[in-house]
Structure formats: structure tokens, C-alpha cells
Design an enzyme around this catalytic site. Structure first.
Site, PDB file in Angstrom:
ATOM      1  N   TYR A  60       1.686   0.944  -7.092  1.00  0.00           N
ATOM      2  CA  TYR A  60       2.941   0.522  -6.493  1.00  0.00           C
ATOM      3  C   TYR A  60       3.947   0.347  -7.625  1.00  0.00           C
ATOM      4  O   TYR A  60       3.957  -0.679  -8.319  1.00  0.00           O
ATOM      5  CB  TYR A  60       2.755  -0.778  -5.710  1.00  0.00           C
ATOM      6  CG  TYR A  60       4.012  -1.238  -5.010  1.00  0.00           C
ATOM      7  CD1 TYR A  60       4.284  -0.812  -3.713  1.00  0.00           C
ATOM      8  CD2 TYR A  60       4.918  -2.075  -5.635  1.00  0.00           C
ATOM      9  CE1 TYR A  60       5.440  -1.213  -3.066  1.00  0.00           C
ATOM     10  CE2 TYR A  60       6.070  -2.485  -4.998  1.00  0.00           C
ATOM     11  CZ  TYR A  60       6.328  -2.055  -3.716  1.00  0.00           C
ATOM     12  OH  TYR A  60       7.481  -2.452  -3.092  1.00  0.00           O
TER      13      TYR A  60
ATOM     14  N   ARG B 117       5.752 -10.850  -7.470  1.00  0.00           N
ATOM     15  CA  ARG B 117       6.949 -10.202  -8.004  1.00  0.00           C
ATOM     16  C   ARG B 117       8.239 -10.764  -7.407  1.00  0.00           C
ATOM     17  O   ARG B 117       9.328 -10.487  -7.902  1.00  0.00           O
ATOM     18  CB  ARG B 117       6.864  -8.686  -7.753  1.00  0.00           C
ATOM     19  CG  ARG B 117       6.788  -8.310  -6.296  1.00  0.00           C
ATOM     20  CD  ARG B 117       6.171  -6.931  -6.117  1.00  0.00           C
ATOM     21  NE  ARG B 117       6.953  -5.880  -6.700  1.00  0.00           N
ATOM     22  CZ  ARG B 117       7.899  -5.195  -6.048  1.00  0.00           C
ATOM     23  NH1 ARG B 117       8.174  -5.494  -4.803  1.00  0.00           N
ATOM     24  NH2 ARG B 117       8.563  -4.241  -6.646  1.00  0.00           N
TER      25      ARG B 117
END
Length: 366
Positions: free
Chosen positions: A345, A169
Site C-alpha cells: 500500500y 498513518r
């Protein structure tokens, strides 16, 4: 008469769910065991500086509907996150971009940077963990400076034991673009996240109470609404029937100083010998020019029942345990959501999207 919904947890999922169903004509009672609303997004005003009490929160999304939704409740500034990394006495631009590579290797163009990266990459046809993946992208030196120490401290394990999804990410750019997020819509709510949450709860169909522990008052809380929405730990809800899921916790140390402390909102400390992972200087989120400043040092910690669970450890073993809880949750009449309720998450915009989908689905099923 009980409300249509009773929601356990006044974080972003619970508050978004509450607001959406309230606007559809449903009544809601929302409870939270903390003494405040907002969950981990909670901010406190310290002399005009809105301090992120549970770690920094930066709103970003590519979804215009999510962006339109949050803007109904707060005006957002034009903050774009640009951080830095401290490593063994040196400071680097982060996330990794052409400026970073110039600082390290003296390269000045994307072509030079790509040529150098091609020399240092450690090829791996099928990366099976975080370390293998990042080594295949940037090589050993960048991995040691930016990733290894920080990740080891954050998760208290060798990066070889972590999935590559944790690091994928974070952008790696061969331009001088040093923005952390690529999303079209970004910013910080002016006045802090607590003001945004209060505005979301400002509806005649919503009632909320703090200092209410669900597990100490289950019968009373359940009686407040016809449908239960739960945003706490899913394993705790089912009395740890299949065992305890693992989480990481955090400890924060705050200090007040005169003037400006570090010149940036977030500085990461990637040296493994430095115990904290980052320092947040909160006034830079809203471009503050106060004569004082508030900083927070952040220390990852092993989670136990006396601490706050922040990050689900979504490795293979925990995922298998969660799958059993997920199947159990699907057979219940309870709606589960948020990071803890679905053991994911999530960033803030993802939690809001999940809550909107869940609340719309609940309306259609009613």
C-alpha cells in the site's frame, strides 16, 4: 532493434522509471492495457474541473528530492487537505484534532483534551490489531464515530482482523491543526495529473502505447525491449502459482451539479448504514469557482477478475503468500514495481521513490 526496456503499466512507477532511464540515455517502450496513461492517477477535464477518475490523489512528501523531481513536470498549487466526517447526521472536523474534541466534549485546551482522552482510553500494552490500537489511543466513542464503520466498509471485515499499520498513518492532534498530512511539501498539479504524466513521457527516448494487454500479447511485448519492467499483479504474472493474492476494489458514481455541492474536496461517511465511504468534489482541489461541480461517490467492493485491484490486503495470510512470489521474482530477470508489482500500500511519493531507486539500480547493473 528492441529498446533497452519495455515497461508494462503506465502508472507512476512505470512512467517514473521510463523518464529516469531515458534521461540516462536508455530507450524505452511503455505499454498499458487501459486506453489512457497515468494509471489510477488519471484525470479528465470536465469543463475546467480536473476529475480524479479513480479516486482522489493528493501529493505529499517530506523528501525534497522527490518534490524537486515532480515539480520539473508540473506546477503544484498550495492545496492542503482538510476533510470532514459525516456520521448519523452530524459533521465533524477530521482528522481528529482539538476542534473535533471540542465538538464532541466541549474541551478547549490541549490539557483538557488530554485529560478527557486519558479517561476514555482502553489500555492495551501490546496492540495486535487495528481496533486494539485505536481504542488505546482515543477510546470507544471516537473509534465508533470515525473509524469502525469506515474501516469495515473499506476492507469488508472486522477491524479486529486488520493490522494497526492501516490506521497509524492518520494523525491524532491535540491542537487546532486540521491538516491531514504533516509533510513539508504538498499540493495538486495545476491542470491535473494527466498533464503531469504527459510531460514525464515527453522525451525522445520514450515511446508508449495504450490498449495493449500484456497477457494477450506476451511474446510481442517482450520482444519490444531487452529488459522487462512489470507493474501489474505479481500473482497474475506467475500464473497464480502459489494462489491468488487478495485485493479490494472500488466502484465510482459521478454526478454533475450546479454551484457547490459540499464545500470541501473530500467528505468521509463513517456511518456503517451509508454504503459509500466518501464523496469527492473535485473542483476544490484546484480552488475552482466554476458554475458547475462534479462529485464522485466511492463504494468499496470485493475484488474479482472483472474489476480493478486498488488495495492489497496485506494481512498475515496474504503476506505469507506474497513472500513466496517475492522470492520467485528475485530469481527472475524481471523488474517488479508499484502497488501491485510489490503488493504494497504505497502513496504516490513512495511509488516515485521506489521507481527512482529501481531505475538507478538497473542503470548501475547494465
Amino acid at each position: 532493434m528492441p529498446a533497452d526496456y519495455v515497461i508494462v503499466g503506465a502508472g507512476l512507477f512505470g512512467v517514473t522509471f521510463a523518464r529516469n532511464v531515458a534521461e540516462q540515455g536508455r530507450t524505452v517502450v511503455l505499454v498499458d492495457k487501459r486506453s489512457h496513461i497515468g494509471g489510477n492517477c488519471y484525470t479528465e477535464d470536465r469543463g475546467g474541473i480536473h476529475v480524479h477518475m479513480y479516486g482522489p490523489h493528493i501529493f505529499h512528501t517530506d523528501d525534497p528530492d522527490i518534490w524537486e523531481f515532480v515539480q520539473r513536470f508540473a506546477k503544484f498549487n498550495h492545496y492542503r487537505h482538510r476533510g470532514c466526517v459525516h456520521y448519523k447526521g452530524r459533521i465533524f472536523s477530521f482528522p481528529i484534532n482539538l476542534h473535533t474534541l471540542h465538538q464532541l466534549w466541549g474541551v478547549t485546551t490541549p490539557a483538557e483534551a488530554e485529560h478527557k482522552l486519558a479517561e476514555v482510553r482502553i489500555p492495551c500494552a501490546n496492540p495486535r490489531n487495528l481496533e486494539q490500537w485505536i481504542l488505546s489511543q482515543v477510546g470507544r466513542e471516537l473509534y465508533e464515530i470515525f473509524i469502525h464503520g469506515y474501516t469495515s466498509k473499506q476492507w469488508n471485515c472486522d477491524p479486529k482482523e486488520l493490522p494497526s499499520s492501516i490506521i497509524r498513518r492518520i494523525p491524532i492532534r491535540l491542537t487546532y491543526d486540521d491538516r491531514y498530512f504533516n509533510d513539508r511539501f504538498q499540493g495538486i498539479p495545476i491542470g491535473g495529473y494527466t498533464a503531469l504524466i504527459m510531460n514525464m513521457l515527453d522525451h525522445p527516448n520514450i515511446r508508449f502505447e495504450t490498449d495493449v494487454d500484456y497477457f494477450e500479447n506476451q511474446r510481442e511485448v517482450k520482444s519490444l525491449g531487452q529488459t522487462l519492467v512489470y507493474t501489474g499483479k505479481v500473482d497474475e504474472f506467475f500464473d497464480y502459482r502459489y494462489g491468488r493474492l487478495e485485493y479490494r476494489s472500488l466502484r465510482f458514481e459521478q454526478e454533475e451539479h450546479a454551484g457547490d455541492y459540499q464545500g470541501v474536496s473530500i467528505a468521509n461517511y463513517t456511518d456503517p448504514e451509508v454504503p459509500h465511504t466518501r464523496i469527492t468534489e473535485h473542483k476544490h482541489f484546484e480552488f475552482g469557482n466554476q458554475s458547475h461541480t462534479v462529485i464522485t461517490r466511492e463504494f468499496p467492493e470485493q475484488y474479482d477478475e472483472t474489476k480493478t485491484p486498488y488495495y492489497p490486503i496485506r494481512d498475515e495470510a496474504n503476506s505469507k503468500v506474497y513472500d513466496r512470489y517475492r522470492m520467485l521474482a528475485q530469481t527472475s530477470n524481471v523488474i517488479f514495481g508499484g502497488r501491485l508489482g510489490t503488493y504494497q500500500y504505497f502513496d504516490m511519493h513512495q511509488v516515485i521513490a521506489q521507481a527512482l531507486v529501481a531505475s538507478n539500480k538497473a542503470r548501475l547493473a547494465a
